[in-house]
Design an enzyme around this catalytic site. Structure first.
Site, short mmCIF file in Angstrom:
data_model
loop_
_atom_site.label_atom_id
_atom_site.label_comp_id
_atom_site.label_asym_id
_atom_site.label_seq_id
_atom_site.Cartn_x
_atom_site.Cartn_y
_atom_site.Cartn_z
N THR A 125 2.71 -10.28 4.19
CA THR A 125 2.97 -8.92 3.73
C THR A 125 4.19 -8.32 4.43
OG1 THR A 125 2.09 -6.66 3.84
CG2 THR A 125 1.22 -8.20 5.44
N ASP A 126 4.81 -7.32 3.80
CA ASP A 126 5.95 -6.66 4.45
C ASP A 126 5.50 -5.85 5.67
OD1 ASP A 126 4.67 -4.54 3.16
OD2 ASP A 126 6.45 -3.82 2.11
N GLU A 127 4.18 -5.61 5.78
CA GLU A 127 3.69 -4.82 6.92
C GLU A 127 3.91 -5.54 8.25
OE1 GLU A 127 0.05 -2.66 6.64
OE2 GLU A 127 0.29 -2.33 4.50
N TYR A 153 -4.71 -4.56 11.00
CA TYR A 153 -4.50 -5.37 9.78
C TYR A 153 -3.17 -6.11 9.86
CZ TYR A 153 -2.75 -6.50 5.13
OH TYR A 153 -2.17 -7.16 4.08
N LYS A 157 -2.24 -10.15 10.15
CA LYS A 157 -1.43 -10.86 9.15
C LYS A 157 -0.21 -11.49 9.80
CE LYS A 157 -1.79 -11.07 5.22
NZ LYS A 157 -2.47 -12.07 4.35
N ASN A 182 4.09 -3.43 -1.42
CA ASN A 182 2.83 -2.93 -2.02
C ASN A 182 2.73 -3.30 -3.50
OD1 ASN A 182 3.14 -1.22 0.39
ND2 ASN A 182 1.35 -0.16 -0.44
N ASN A 183 1.61 -3.91 -3.85
CA ASN A 183 1.36 -4.27 -5.26
C ASN A 183 0.52 -3.21 -5.94
OD1 ASN A 183 1.10 -7.85 -5.60
ND2 ASN A 183 2.32 -6.73 -4.14
N TYR A 210 -2.89 11.52 2.81
CA TYR A 210 -2.78 11.53 4.27
C TYR A 210 -1.53 12.30 4.71
CZ TYR A 210 -6.07 7.57 4.04
OH TYR A 210 -7.13 6.75 3.79
N ARG A 276 -3.42 8.99 8.66
CA ARG A 276 -3.91 7.68 9.13
C ARG A 276 -3.35 7.46 10.54
NH1 ARG A 276 -2.18 2.74 5.33
NH2 ARG A 276 -4.16 3.09 4.30
N HIS A 279 0.19 5.54 11.25
CA HIS A 279 0.66 5.44 9.86
C HIS A 279 2.13 5.02 9.74
CE1 HIS A 279 0.18 7.54 5.68
NE2 HIS A 279 0.58 6.28 5.58
P1 NAD Z 1 -8.26 -7.94 -1.87
O1 NAD Z 1 -8.88 -7.27 -0.71
O2 NAD Z 1 -8.28 -7.30 -3.20
O3 NAD Z 1 -8.91 -9.40 -2.05
C1 NAD Z 1 -9.22 -10.23 -0.97
C2 NAD Z 1 -10.12 -11.36 -1.48
O4 NAD Z 1 -10.35 -12.27 -0.38
C3 NAD Z 1 -11.50 -10.88 -1.96
O5 NAD Z 1 -11.84 -11.52 -3.17
C4 NAD Z 1 -12.43 -11.31 -0.83
O6 NAD Z 1 -13.74 -11.58 -1.29
C5 NAD Z 1 -11.74 -12.55 -0.32
N1 NAD Z 1 -12.08 -12.85 1.08
C6 NAD Z 1 -12.06 -11.99 2.12
N2 NAD Z 1 -12.47 -12.61 3.25
C7 NAD Z 1 -12.72 -13.90 2.91
C8 NAD Z 1 -13.16 -15.04 3.62
N3 NAD Z 1 -13.42 -14.98 4.95
N4 NAD Z 1 -13.31 -16.20 2.97
C9 NAD Z 1 -13.07 -16.28 1.64
N5 NAD Z 1 -12.66 -15.23 0.90
C10 NAD Z 1 -12.49 -14.05 1.53
O7 NAD Z 1 -6.75 -8.26 -1.40
P2 NAD Z 1 -5.39 -8.24 -2.25
O8 NAD Z 1 -4.86 -6.87 -2.28
O9 NAD Z 1 -5.58 -9.02 -3.51
O10 NAD Z 1 -4.46 -9.07 -1.26
C11 NAD Z 1 -4.41 -10.49 -1.34
C12 NAD Z 1 -3.49 -11.02 -0.26
O11 NAD Z 1 -2.18 -10.48 -0.42
C13 NAD Z 1 -3.92 -10.63 1.16
O12 NAD Z 1 -3.67 -11.74 2.00
C14 NAD Z 1 -3.02 -9.46 1.52
O13 NAD Z 1 -2.79 -9.41 2.91
C15 NAD Z 1 -1.75 -9.84 0.78
N6 NAD Z 1 -0.89 -8.71 0.36
C16 NAD Z 1 -1.42 -7.67 -0.36
C17 NAD Z 1 -0.58 -6.65 -0.82
C18 NAD Z 1 -1.12 -5.49 -1.61
O14 NAD Z 1 -0.36 -4.55 -1.90
N7 NAD Z 1 -2.36 -5.49 -2.04
C19 NAD Z 1 0.78 -6.70 -0.52
C20 NAD Z 1 1.28 -7.78 0.22
C21 NAD Z 1 0.44 -8.78 0.63
O1 TDX Z 2 -6.62 7.79 0.23
C1 TDX Z 2 -5.46 7.45 0.55
N1 TDX Z 2 -4.54 8.42 0.78
C2 TDX Z 2 -3.26 8.15 1.16
O2 TDX Z 2 -2.45 9.06 1.35
C3 TDX Z 2 -5.08 6.07 0.69
C4 TDX Z 2 -6.06 4.97 0.45
C5 TDX Z 2 -3.78 5.81 1.07
N2 TDX Z 2 -2.90 6.80 1.31
C6 TDX Z 2 -1.52 6.47 1.72
C7 TDX Z 2 -1.42 5.53 2.91
C8 TDX Z 2 -0.18 4.74 2.61
O3 TDX Z 2 0.97 5.44 3.09
O4 TDX Z 2 -0.93 5.75 0.63
C9 TDX Z 2 -0.11 4.68 1.10
C10 TDX Z 2 -0.65 3.38 0.51
O5 TDX Z 2 -1.89 3.12 1.14
P1 TDX Z 2 -2.76 1.80 0.83
O6 TDX Z 2 -2.99 1.73 -0.63
O7 TDX Z 2 -3.93 1.79 1.74
O8 TDX Z 2 -1.72 0.64 1.16
P2 TDX Z 2 -0.89 0.28 2.48
O9 TDX Z 2 -1.52 0.80 3.70
O10 TDX Z 2 0.55 0.64 2.22
O11 TDX Z 2 -1.06 -1.34 2.49
C11 TDX Z 2 -0.94 -2.09 1.26
O12 TDX Z 2 0.30 -2.72 1.15
C12 TDX Z 2 0.56 -3.83 1.97
C13 TDX Z 2 -2.06 -3.12 1.10
O13 TDX Z 2 -3.33 -2.48 1.21
C14 TDX Z 2 -1.92 -4.23 2.10
O14 TDX Z 2 -2.93 -5.22 1.88
C15 TDX Z 2 -0.57 -4.86 1.94
O15 TDX Z 2 -0.34 -5.85 2.91
#
Ligand code: NAD
Ligand code: TDX
Length: 339
Positions: A125-127, A153, A157, A182-183, A210, A276, A279
């Site tokens: 992740t970019d985080e 978190y 990662k 962020n996706n 937040y 947060r 943050h």
């Molecule tokens: P998500 O939380 O929606 O899904 C995570 C999945 O992993 C779930 O299905 C969960 O059941 C499974 N899981 C968790 N712990 C496990 C374990 N111990 N064994 C097997 N399965 C397990 O997450 P997401 O948003 O789809 O993110 C997927 C990946 O992409 C993560 O590695 C996250 O760090 C990375 N990522 C997410 C974003 C984002 O914006 N969502 C951005 C960049 C990178």
């Molecule tokens: O209720 C909220 N109010 C709010 O202001 C929530 C849930 C979030 N926020 C803010 C916090 C962040 O600045 O919105 C922004 C986005 O928050 P999240 O959706 O929790 O994402 P973020 O913390 O940016 O992390 C996400 O992007 C990188 C994913 O959850 C990670 O898994 C990924 O690695």
């Protein structure tokens, strides 16, 4: 070609499975997921009965279960999405993040070493880069930016990301790493910003922002992320890191207001709450490397992606309502109970 997709019952992993099964009907796709609160098996309903798909409920930290699966499937490629992914939960309870994100990744790579694979791809992740100041729009994260994390978190990662590169250097394991912004899109768990705001707005509930809502994120439509990973596992260079991002920076508050406007809901639903802890201010990816080396560019403009996403949450109310009621947890029992 057999690909094990870990975390495929979650948001990005499920979208990746759909992308791969459509584009490569001859591939065998095996989803390994322990179905934590973030995993929803009903998401995979449309592929569940296909002969080239298999779902296995197991924890990536469970060495015996992982080895058994490698023994049975002899996979060519592993794409590791499985993770605890929500920053707020990591602040409340870091332990499980260290376990899954670090130990789980190492356990998978140990199996890769034992059985031999063509590629282990770590979805990072970019985080891992920490944050950028709000008043320096000229700065972006490149693959050379030092890792500098803020939350439990992102630290977990970053540990997994570095461990992956260490397995390449130390053992010669053929790895690649992608660090994505962020996706957003279909099937995102309604605890993350965009789906939470859509679901709350539809239910006329408060929209918790937040701080002042001025934090900036770089948003990428999930399908574009899936296409980037597809390119990296087929054409990416072993041992390399690729940044994936859309040059689409938005302030949180502007996203929340846009969602209100699109749903015809009043901005008076917006409630500013305590910030947060730790943050991150701004994330912004420089995707020049994946563009020049692999020809990847994001295809979905934010205005189209956000409309499609809102449309999806409107059309699939049952998907997120069963999550909110907790009923989605019964799906595995219903499908696999007694088997
Ligand atoms: P998500 O939380 O929606 O899904 C995570 C999945 O992993 C779930 O299905 C969960 O059941 C499974 N899981 C968790 N712990 C496990 C374990 N111990 N064994 C097997 N399965 C397990 O997450 P997401 O948003 O789809 O993110 C997927 C990946 O992409 C993560 O590695 C996250 O760090 C990375 N990522 C997410 C974003 C984002 O914006 N969502 C951005 C960049 C990178
Ligand atoms: O209720 C909220 N109010 C709010 O202001 C929530 C849930 C979030 N926020 C803010 C916090 C962040 O600045 O919105 C922004 C986005 O928050 P999240 O959706 O929790 O994402 P973020 O913390 O940016 O992390 C996400 O992007 C990188 C994913 O959850 C990670 O898994 C990924 O690695």
């Amino acid at each position: 070609m057999t690909i094990i997709v870990t975390g495929g019952a979650g948001f990005i992993g499920s979208n990746f499975i759909f992308h791969m099964m459509k584009k490569y009907p001859s591939y065998r796709i095996v989803c390994l997921d322990s179905l934590t609160y973030a995993g929803n098996l009903s998401t995979l309903e449309s592929v569940m009965d296909q002969s080239n798909f298999r779902f296995v409920k197991a924890d990536i930290c469970d060495r015996e279960a992982v080895d058994r699966l490698f023994e049975e499937e002899r996979p060519d490629v592993i794409v590791n999405f499985a993770a605890e992914s929500h920053v707020d939960r990591s602040i409340e309870n870091p332990g499980v993040f260290l376990q899954t994100n670090i130990i789980g990744t190492a356990t998978l790579m140990d199996a890769c070493r034992k059985y031999g694979i063509e590629r282990f791809h770590q979805v990072s992740t970019d985080e891992v880069y920490g944050d950028l100041p709000l008043d320096r729009p000229d700065l972006f994260f490149t693959e050379k930016t030092p890792l500098h994390t803020s939350s439990p978190y992102s630290s977990s990662k970053a540990a997994a990301d570095l461990l992956t590169l260490a397995y390449y250097r130390t053992y010669g394991l053929p790895v690649t790493v992608s660090r994505c912004s962020n996706n957003y899109g279909p099937y995102q768990f309604p605890e993350k910003l965009i789906p939470l705001m859509i679901a709350n707005a539809l239910d006329d509930k408060p929209l918790p922002v937040y701080g002042k809502g001025e934090n900036v994120r770089d948003w990428l439509y999930v399908e574009d992320h899936c296409k980037a990973i597809d390119l990296i596992i087929h054409k990416g260079k072993v041992g390399e890191v690729y940044n994936v991002g859309g040059h689409n920076e938005m302030r949180n508050i502007d996203i929340v207001k846009l969602i209100c406007e699109k749903l015809g809901k009043p901005e008076s639903l917006i409630t500013y709450i305590a910030d947060r802890k730790g943050h991150d201010l701004r994330y912004a990816i420089d995707p020049a490397k994946i563009h020049s080396e692999l020809g990847w560019l994001p295809e979905t403009k934010f205005k189209d992606g956000i409309s499609a996403t809102i449309e999806w949450y409107l059309d699939n109310r049952e998907w997120w309502e069963t999550i909110r009621s907790g009923e989605y947890k019964n799906y595995y029992e219903k499908m696999y109970g007694g088997k």
